[in-house]
Motif scaffolding. Sequence first.
Motif: not given
Length: 142
Positions: A31-44, A64-72
């Motif tokens: 997972g990684s974070r900036t001021s208003d974004t978070q990414s999370v990679s998962l093994h599903v 492996r999947v990656e989600f990006i959360f924007s406007g956090v």
Amino acid sequence: MQNQTIVGNSEMLIQALGRWPLFHDARVVAGSRTSDTQSVSLHVFNMTDRVDEQGHFELERHHRVEFIFSGVEKNTLPIDYSDDCLDSLTFAKLDERPDSKIIAVFSSHLDADGEIICERVELVSVAPCSALGESTSFSASV
């Protein structure tokens, strides 16, 4: 509203697994974070109804999947979020308005529960991997 209709590009994961997963026992790889974004990679993966010689359910379709959360707006995940094992991951709108914020709730087996409230959630990559979550050569991404 169903979880997968809230997540952009959810059809990539549905195609890879044959359904939208519950994310039970999914492993947080990074997972990684900036001021208003978070990414999370998962093994599903998919859990089958077959049991192996050790008495464990057999698993298939590892990705492996990656989600990006924007406007956090709110993020209670640890800054260096990784090495977690999820009980579940759910997505919901906070209210019925079309422009409503999204809440993603990470329920952990390891007491690392957290949530993200954001404007958008996008699935940006889905890639087959080994049973240990290690990358293979093919990937689908946006």
